[in-house]
Scaffold this motif. Structure first.
Motif, PDB file in Angstrom:
ATOM      1  N   MET A   1      57.445 135.782  68.290  1.00 17.37           N
ATOM      2  CA  MET A   1      56.856 134.461  68.487  1.00 17.37           C
ATOM      3  C   MET A   1      57.415 133.813  69.750  1.00 17.37           C
ATOM      4  O   MET A   1      58.597 133.976  70.076  1.00 17.37           O
ATOM      5  CB  MET A   1      57.124 133.546  67.286  1.00 17.37           C
ATOM      6  CG  MET A   1      56.903 134.189  65.933  1.00 17.37           C
ATOM      7  SD  MET A   1      55.284 134.945  65.715  1.00 17.37           S
ATOM      8  CE  MET A   1      55.641 136.088  64.365  1.00 17.37           C
ATOM      9  N   GLY A   2      56.553 133.055  70.434  1.00 23.45           N
ATOM     10  CA  GLY A   2      57.000 132.286  71.576  1.00 23.45           C
ATOM     11  C   GLY A   2      57.487 130.921  71.140  1.00 23.45           C
ATOM     12  O   GLY A   2      57.735 130.661  69.963  1.00 23.45           O
ATOM     13  N   GLU A   3      57.597 130.021  72.096  1.00 20.94           N
ATOM     14  CA  GLU A   3      58.071 128.674  71.807  1.00 20.94           C
ATOM     15  C   GLU A   3      56.944 127.726  71.447  1.00 20.94           C
ATOM     16  O   GLU A   3      57.191 126.596  71.029  1.00 20.94           O
ATOM     17  CB  GLU A   3      58.832 128.133  73.031  1.00 20.94           C
ATOM     18  CG  GLU A   3      60.094 128.901  73.377  1.00 20.94           C
ATOM     19  CD  GLU A   3      61.140 128.801  72.271  1.00 20.94           C
ATOM     20  OE1 GLU A   3      61.205 127.750  71.616  1.00 20.94           O
ATOM     21  OE2 GLU A   3      61.883 129.788  72.069  1.00 20.94           O
ATOM     22  N   LYS A   4      55.704 128.169  71.625  1.00 19.27           N
ATOM     23  CA  LYS A   4      54.557 127.284  71.440  1.00 19.27           C
ATOM     24  C   LYS A   4      54.158 127.192  69.976  1.00 19.27           C
ATOM     25  O   LYS A   4      54.175 128.187  69.246  1.00 19.27           O
ATOM     26  CB  LYS A   4      53.378 127.824  72.261  1.00 19.27           C
ATOM     27  CG  LYS A   4      52.244 126.856  72.447  1.00 19.27           C
ATOM     28  CD  LYS A   4      51.206 127.429  73.408  1.00 19.27           C
ATOM     29  CE  LYS A   4      50.080 126.444  73.651  1.00 19.27           C
ATOM     30  NZ  LYS A   4      49.059 126.992  74.582  1.00 19.27           N
ATOM     31  N   ASN A   5      53.802 125.988  69.537  1.00 20.25           N
ATOM     32  CA  ASN A   5      53.305 125.791  68.182  1.00 20.25           C
ATOM     33  C   ASN A   5      51.794 125.970  68.154  1.00 20.25           C
ATOM     34  O   ASN A   5      51.100 125.749  69.147  1.00 20.25           O
ATOM     35  CB  ASN A   5      53.647 124.385  67.688  1.00 20.25           C
ATOM     36  CG  ASN A   5      55.133 124.093  67.748  1.00 20.25           C
ATOM     37  OD1 ASN A   5      55.603 123.382  68.621  1.00 20.25           O
ATOM     38  ND2 ASN A   5      55.872 124.662  66.820  1.00 20.25           N
TER      39      ASN A   5
ATOM     40  N   THR B   1      46.886 136.547  60.660  1.00 25.30           N
ATOM     41  CA  THR B   1      46.839 135.177  61.164  1.00 25.30           C
ATOM     42  C   THR B   1      48.246 134.612  61.196  1.00 25.30           C
ATOM     43  O   THR B   1      48.968 134.659  60.198  1.00 25.30           O
ATOM     44  CB  THR B   1      45.939 134.304  60.270  1.00 25.30           C
ATOM     45  OG1 THR B   1      44.622 134.857  60.260  1.00 25.30           O
ATOM     46  CG2 THR B   1      45.873 132.884  60.794  1.00 25.30           C
ATOM     47  N   VAL B   2      48.628 134.088  62.351  1.00 27.28           N
ATOM     48  CA  VAL B   2      49.983 133.574  62.548  1.00 27.28           C
ATOM     49  C   VAL B   2      49.909 132.072  62.778  1.00 27.28           C
ATOM     50  O   VAL B   2      49.155 131.598  63.640  1.00 27.28           O
ATOM     51  CB  VAL B   2      50.662 134.252  63.758  1.00 27.28           C
ATOM     52  CG1 VAL B   2      52.065 133.687  63.963  1.00 27.28           C
ATOM     53  CG2 VAL B   2      50.710 135.762  63.564  1.00 27.28           C
ATOM     54  N   ARG B   3      50.683 131.317  62.016  1.00 29.28           N
ATOM     55  CA  ARG B   3      50.786 129.873  62.197  1.00 29.28           C
ATOM     56  C   ARG B   3      52.242 129.517  62.466  1.00 29.28           C
ATOM     57  O   ARG B   3      53.126 129.884  61.693  1.00 29.28           O
ATOM     58  CB  ARG B   3      50.270 129.125  60.964  1.00 29.28           C
ATOM     59  CG  ARG B   3      48.772 129.287  60.746  1.00 29.28           C
ATOM     60  CD  ARG B   3      48.332 128.598  59.453  1.00 29.28           C
ATOM     61  NE  ARG B   3      46.891 128.633  59.304  1.00 29.28           N
ATOM     62  CZ  ARG B   3      46.207 129.639  58.760  1.00 29.28           C
ATOM     63  NH1 ARG B   3      46.876 130.688  58.321  1.00 29.28           N
ATOM     64  NH2 ARG B   3      44.909 129.599  58.666  1.00 29.28           N
TER      65      ARG B   3
ATOM     66  N   SER C   1      48.261 128.174  66.146  1.00 26.63           N
ATOM     67  CA  SER C   1      47.758 129.298  65.357  1.00 26.63           C
ATOM     68  C   SER C   1      47.167 130.349  66.280  1.00 26.63           C
ATOM     69  O   SER C   1      46.567 130.025  67.306  1.00 26.63           O
ATOM     70  CB  SER C   1      46.676 128.832  64.374  1.00 26.63           C
ATOM     71  OG  SER C   1      47.164 127.821  63.529  1.00 26.63           O
ATOM     72  N   THR C   2      47.344 131.587  65.902  1.00 26.46           N
ATOM     73  CA  THR C   2      46.729 132.682  66.636  1.00 26.46           C
ATOM     74  C   THR C   2      46.502 133.833  65.663  1.00 26.46           C
ATOM     75  O   THR C   2      46.750 133.703  64.461  1.00 26.46           O
ATOM     76  CB  THR C   2      47.597 133.124  67.826  1.00 26.46           C
ATOM     77  OG1 THR C   2      46.882 134.109  68.601  1.00 26.46           O
ATOM     78  CG2 THR C   2      48.916 133.722  67.368  1.00 26.46           C
ATOM     79  N   ALA C   3      46.016 134.932  66.177  1.00 26.00           N
ATOM     80  CA  ALA C   3      45.775 136.109  65.341  1.00 26.00           C
ATOM     81  C   ALA C   3      46.209 137.351  66.090  1.00 26.00           C
ATOM     82  O   ALA C   3      46.083 137.430  67.317  1.00 26.00           O
ATOM     83  CB  ALA C   3      44.299 136.206  64.960  1.00 26.00           C
ATOM     84  N   VAL C   4      46.716 138.306  65.344  1.00 27.78           N
ATOM     85  CA  VAL C   4      47.075 139.610  65.897  1.00 27.78           C
ATOM     86  C   VAL C   4      46.067 140.621  65.379  1.00 27.78           C
ATOM     87  O   VAL C   4      45.918 140.799  64.159  1.00 27.78           O
ATOM     88  CB  VAL C   4      48.509 140.009  65.519  1.00 27.78           C
ATOM     89  CG1 VAL C   4      48.808 141.421  66.013  1.00 27.78           C
ATOM     90  CG2 VAL C   4      49.505 139.021  66.094  1.00 27.78           C
TER      91      VAL C   4
ATOM     92  N   ASN D   1      45.710 137.604  70.195  1.00 28.48           N
ATOM     93  CA  ASN D   1      44.730 136.740  70.850  1.00 28.48           C
ATOM     94  C   ASN D   1      45.391 135.779  71.827  1.00 28.48           C
ATOM     95  O   ASN D   1      44.790 135.409  72.840  1.00 28.48           O
ATOM     96  CB  ASN D   1      43.941 135.941  69.800  1.00 28.48           C
ATOM     97  CG  ASN D   1      42.919 136.774  69.082  1.00 28.48           C
ATOM     98  OD1 ASN D   1      42.693 137.934  69.421  1.00 28.48           O
ATOM     99  ND2 ASN D   1      42.273 136.217  68.071  1.00 28.48           N
ATOM    100  N   LEU D   2      46.621 135.370  71.520  1.00 30.69           N
ATOM    101  CA  LEU D   2      47.374 134.469  72.403  1.00 30.69           C
ATOM    102  C   LEU D   2      48.783 135.031  72.575  1.00 30.69           C
ATOM    103  O   LEU D   2      49.711 134.653  71.860  1.00 30.69           O
ATOM    104  CB  LEU D   2      47.438 133.056  71.793  1.00 30.69           C
ATOM    105  CG  LEU D   2      46.118 132.285  71.691  1.00 30.69           C
ATOM    106  CD1 LEU D   2      46.325 130.976  70.940  1.00 30.69           C
ATOM    107  CD2 LEU D   2      45.546 132.000  73.083  1.00 30.69           C
ATOM    108  N   PRO D   3      48.961 135.931  73.530  1.00 30.09           N
ATOM    109  CA  PRO D   3      50.278 136.579  73.686  1.00 30.09           C
ATOM    110  C   PRO D   3      51.401 135.587  73.952  1.00 30.09           C
ATOM    111  O   PRO D   3      52.549 135.841  73.592  1.00 30.09           O
ATOM    112  CB  PRO D   3      50.054 137.512  74.892  1.00 30.09           C
ATOM    113  CG  PRO D   3      48.581 137.762  74.921  1.00 30.09           C
ATOM    114  CD  PRO D   3      47.952 136.494  74.447  1.00 30.09           C
TER     115      PRO D   3
END
Length: 834
Positions: A287-291, A308-310, A293-296, A272-274
């Motif tokens: 994972m990128g550098e941004k903190n 769900t990725v936090r 939550s997103t979902a794959v 959802n947020l590449p």
């Protein structure tokens, strides 16, 4: 459960979901297999298994360990943990983390029927290859008309149609059973024949070999006893990790015959947020550098699951405020997990202005502000919320919100339509003022019959005339389900098919309009006693009404209005969509973003930032009898709602965890009314009393006020989506506030606030300037604001003193106050709810 226990439970919940795999919980390494969880079970030479190894902290170490299979030759496994069988037998897979103190973990391994792989199924084995290689994407062969004469169904949701197009279309020229490798569609896919999409398949790949074997074995659509996929499951499903980390996913498909298979390399992955978490084709998440939550999203056939990725900030959160209710418990719990310190609380001035704008749709009066600031009542904030909810301003404000959602707008070209629109608006307002239970409000709208001027809710059927559009609007507004895509094809991000679309539409198929006189307004909407059904455009099958998610259609006699069944299902406490949608919509109203965003697109592939909070809000809403005002109390009384909008050093980038209040620009109607409140002007809507508030009216057109509203983002009400309302600022809006004739007329009116303050000689300059700030910002001037205003007054007086005949003192003072008002109107503090 107290907050400490809830917080500990949350952390434990995430940790277990992230780390547990199989029966080795007590070891320092944990291992999981996509083909069996705590073991590797493979059937046939085509089966594969993705193995994941994690350390005791939950970090993926699959690519750091050394693998060994005993006995040798039973299978091979590469450094990514991808295991390939080589012969029948049982053994052990060992993963070892080397170092000063090596740590190892073992996994049972069993391979059966290596020489007798499962027969290839077109639906279960071939179609997923098309999906994974994007052949059946909307931009390729699944677009309308196909690509270069070859058409596939979108994402393979119609495998029988795909089978016909490949095997039987154009006299079967696409496949060659006698020479499978020479099949036209395979030679295109491998690049042996020029292909616009390039080479998509390697001849050495398992996918290519499976398709060849399918052609060799006779092109069967489905082998005998071929099971259906019932669900898929991704591991891990909830992940707490760090920036720049990597995590391998494993995906298991569960079949109707009780078997399961690893499909990690057969599914599609989409983040959802590449920028926060990038999903690779093999299931490796970077994972990128941004903190945040997103979902794959993981898709296999029509089945979908999400991981769900936090990614926590990792800061220490030593002192969270004491939670006031369940809202705070959930929000504070996640702030702790995310390592995200919240901003502080707000003062009484900011609270009063924020809550009055959000609930009543106006800025507070000076009298309200002074009384609230002077009060020593410890529960004065909760009492103010109750007071606002009991006011007619609450009903005015939220009636405008619902009028937009339900597409109620005034057409001045037809007086009878304007009359019906105002009656519909009044019905909405009365429902809110009486605090009518939300389920009853929705039911009365859906079941509306008769004449619009006798039953105002019927106006919705007048505005939304198309049967399919009625279903789409009801699904989106009340259930948070966007069904539009499913009209033409299976919804790409949802479970809904064309069958679901037309079967759900059938609930509205018997509603008809009948003219009862020559007058255009003399129409009656009623249930025509006939079979409720809709025709599927492809299969031409007549579909009976079927509730979303139900296994079977509803058997409804012709004499009964099918909407009664729909309404009863929507109002049921067991309905999984109805209460969640409203809770999410109202959450967004107060916090600028929904727990699910967009707020009316709730689906498994678009998970909530705080799923447990959304579920509890919905449950509380149902338990409280669908009480809208109580839901608002729960939100506004929370400490979360009363956080400052000023970020601290750690939460400035937060956009999803509510560590601070997210400011929002006033809506167009509220801004116009607030400009009038500060300048002392009044609206002049056509055919309305002088001074009527914009927030209290349906969508009006044809006046200078309505031009202001359009410029500042009032929705056209052409759709049921609140996204029509535009909250972003633009240059035109700034110029309008700065120098438009309309604003200047409000500022310079002889009866305006600036003129009255200039005439009020009995009060000091300080008192008069303070009054302006209390009107516009609900506070007195601070810092250098007062001195700047006083200096401006002095400057104007000095100009008058230099030439009193050309520039009289009264005129100078009036212009000075006009300038101060003008400056206030153009501050962000005035225009934003903060």
């Amino acid at each position: 459960m107290n907050f400490t226990k809830r917080k500990q439970g949350w952390v434990l919940h995430l940790t277990l979901l992230s780390l547990v795999s199989g029966s080795l919980l007590g070891s320092e390494l944990r291992i999981h297999s996509g083909s069996g969880g705590g073991s590797v079970n493979l059937f046939g030479a085509d089966d594969r298994s993705q193995v994941i190894v994690s350390d005791s902290g939950g970090r993926d170490v699959t690519r750091e360990v050394q693998f060994q299979i005993e006995p040798a030759g039973l299978a091979t496994i590469d450094r990514t943990g991808f295991l390939v069988p080589k012969k029948d037998g049982s053994g052990t897979l060992t993963a070892t983390m080397t170092g000063e103190t090596p740590v190892a973990v073992k996994l049972p391994l069993k391979i059966q029927s290596f020489s007798h792989p499962r027969p290839v199924s077109f639906a279960n084995d071939v179609v997923p290859v098309f999906t994974r290689q994007h052949c059946n994407a909307g931009a390729c062969h699944a677009k309308s008309g196909g690509q270069n004469g070859f058409r596939l169904s979108l994402l393979g949701y119609e495998p029988m149609s795909d089978y016909e197009n490949i095997v039987n279309y154009s006299r079967g020229r696409r496949v060659s059973p006698s020479a499978p490798e020479s099949s036209f569609f395979l030679m295109k896919a491998t690049g042996d024949i020029p292909h616009e999409g390039g080479a998509r398949l390697d001849k050495e790949s398992l996918e290519y070999q499976k398709i060849v074997r399918w052609i060799e074995s006779g092109l069967a659509y489905r082998p005998e006893n071929d099971p259906d996929v019932e669900r898929i499951k991704v591991f891990p499903r909830d992940l707490v990790t760090k920036p720049s980390a990597k995590q391998q996913l494993a995906v298991t498909a569960y079949y109707s015959d009780g078997t399961s298979r690893d499909v990690t390399r057969l599914v599609q992955y989409e983040s959802n947020l590449p920028g926060m978490a990038e999903a690779g084709e093999t299931g490796l998440i970077s994972m990128g550098e941004k903190n945040g939550s997103t979902a794959v999203l993981v898709r296999f056939q029509e089945h979908i699951d999400t991981c769900t990725v936090r990614i926590p900030l990792g800061a220490v959160v030593p002192h969270l405020p004491v939670p006031k209710n369940y809202v705070d418990e959930h929000i504070f719990s996640q702030l702790s997990v995310m390592g995200l310190p919240p901003s502080g609380g707000i003062d009484d001035n900011t609270f009063l202005r924020r809550v009055t704008l959000d609930i009543a749709g106006r800025i507070p009066t000076i009298e309200e502000t002074q009384a609230f600031l002077d009060s020593k009542e410890p529960e004065k904030r909760a009492k103010k919320i109750d007071e606002l909810l009991a006011s007619p301003d609450y009903a005015d404000h939220f009636a405008g919100k619902w009028a937009g959602i339900l597409r109620n707008k005034v057409d001045r070209g037809r007086d009878w339509v304007a009359r019906d629109s105002h009656a519909f608006h009044a019905w909405i307002r009365t429902s809110l003022n009486e605090n009518k239970p939300y389920d009853q409000f929705a039911s009365e709208l859906i079941l509306a019959s008769g004449k619009a001027y006798e039953n105002p809710a019927v106006s919705w059927y007048r505005v939304v005339k198309d049967t399919k559009e009625r279903m789409e609007n009801v699904a989106q507004v009340f259930l948070g389900i966007r069904m539009q895509c499913a009209q033409c094809h299976h919804h790409p991000y949802e479970q809904w098919s064309q069958n679901d679309y037309f079967a759900f539409t059938a609930f509205f198929s018997t509603i008809e309009e009948k003219k009862i006189s020559k007058l255009p307004e003399d129409s009656i909407y009623f249930h025509n006693r006939k079979q409720a059904q809709m025709k599927h455009p492809l299969t031409e099958e007549w579909l009976k009404p079927q509730l979303l998610g139900a296994a079977e259609p509803v058997d409804i006699p012709e004499t009964r209005d099918p909407r009664f069944e729909l309404s009863a299902w929507m109002r049921s406490e067991e309905n999984p969509y109805f209460a969640r949608m409203l809770a999410n919509r109202y959450w967004k109203h107060f916090f600028s973003r929904g727990l699910v965003e967009p707020e009316d697109d709730i689906r498994p592939t678009n998970p909530a930032t705080h799923p447990e909070l959304l579920e509890e809000m919905a449950r509380q809403f149902v338990d409280n009898g669908f009480d809208l005002k109580q839901l608002i109390r729960d939100i506004c009384n929370s400490q979360t709602y009363q956080f400052s909008s000023e970020p601290n050093q750690k939460n400035a980038a937060d956009e999803q965890n509510y560590a601070r209040y997210y400011p929002k620009r006033m809506s167009a109607e509220i801004l116009l009314d607030s400009v009038n409140d500060v300048t002392g002007a009044a609206n002049t809507f056509s055919r309305q009393p002088l001074g009527v508030r914009a927030v209290a009216l349906p969508n009006e057109k044809g006046t200078s006020e309505s031009e202001f509203l359009t410029m500042f983002g009032r929705p056209a009400m052409d759709t049921a989506c609140e996204c029509e309302r535009v909250g972003e600022a633009n240059l035109g809006q700034s110029l309008h506030l700065l120098n438009s004739e309309k604003i200047q007329a409000k500022l310079t009116a002889s009866t305006g606030r600036a003129a009255l303050l200039a005439k009020d000689k009995e009060r000091s300059d300080e008192e008069r300037v303070a009054e302006l700030y209390l009107h516009g910002l609900s506070r007195k001037p601070v810092g250098g604001e007062l001195s700047i205003a006083l200096n401006h007054l002095k400057k104007k007086r000095d100009q008058s003193a230099a030439d009193p005949k050309a520039y009289p003192l009264d005129q100078a003072e009036k212009e000075a106050f006009e300038d101060i008002v003008w400056v206030l109107l153009n501050t962000k503090e005035f225009m934003f709810v903060r």
